[in-house]
Design an enzyme around this catalytic site. Sequence first.
Site, short mmCIF file in Angstrom:
data_model
loop_
_atom_site.label_atom_id
_atom_site.label_comp_id
_atom_site.label_asym_id
_atom_site.label_seq_id
_atom_site.Cartn_x
_atom_site.Cartn_y
_atom_site.Cartn_z
N ASP A 21 -7.23 -1.32 -4.10
CA ASP A 21 -8.18 -0.97 -3.43
C ASP A 21 -8.90 -0.93 -3.93
O ASP A 21 -10.38 -0.58 -4.19
CB ASP A 21 -7.45 -0.74 -2.11
CG ASP A 21 -6.71 -1.94 -1.15
OD1 ASP A 21 -6.82 -2.94 -1.66
OD2 ASP A 21 -5.85 -1.15 -0.40
N ASP A 33 1.10 -0.79 0.23
CA ASP A 33 -0.23 0.25 0.15
C ASP A 33 0.66 1.12 -0.16
O ASP A 33 1.82 1.40 0.39
CB ASP A 33 -0.80 0.02 2.00
CG ASP A 33 -2.22 -1.62 0.87
OD1 ASP A 33 -2.14 -2.04 0.14
OD2 ASP A 33 -2.77 -1.75 2.71
#
Length: 183
Positions: free
Chosen positions: A161, A143
Site C-alpha cells: 500500500d 495489513d
Amino acid sequence: MMVVGEGAAPVAMVKKLRMVTGIVALFALVLDQVSKQWVLTSLLPCLSGPPGPGCAVNSPFIEVTGFFNMVVAWNFGVSFSMFYSEHDLMPLALSLLAVIICAGLLWWGRHNDKGLVALATGMVVGGAVGNVIDRFRFGAVADFLDFHVAGWHWPAFNVADCCIVVGVCLLLIDGLFSGAERR
C-alpha cells in the site's frame, strides 16, 4: 545537421528506464511479501492454525510507540476496505482489476523517457502485484501497520500500500509539474 547516434540515445534511455521499472517493481514486490511473511509467521502469528483470515485467535497487537502498533488486519476490499464483499469472486475481481491497471500503466509508460515515471510505475506495479498475491493466497490482503492518534486509528496498511500511494503521488507530481516543459 544530424549527429551520428542522435536517434539511438532516446531508445537506449527508454530501454534502461523499462529495466528501472522492472527492478523497482520486483524490489517492491519482494519487500512487501517478505514483510508480510515475517509479520504473519514470526511477529504476530496465528495462534490457532495457519495464517490467514480464517485464524480463530491472532496474536495480540504489539505497541511499538505511542502512535504506532503492529497488528494483523485482513482487508477483503481495496484501500480502506472499500468495495468490501464476502462474495467468493471478489478477490478474483479485485485481482483482475489490479492486473488491468498494471497492464495499462505499463502500456502507457512504454515510451517513457523520465526516471521519476519509471520509478513511480515500478512502485505501483510491484505493490499491486504484492496485494494480488495475498488475494490468491488468503482471499484477502494482509495489513499490519497501524498508526493512531488520540484513539483514532488510520486504517491498517502494508508495504504494498505504501508503494502504491507513493508511486501514484509521484505520477501526480510528474503530471502536474512537467506539463510546462512539454509545451
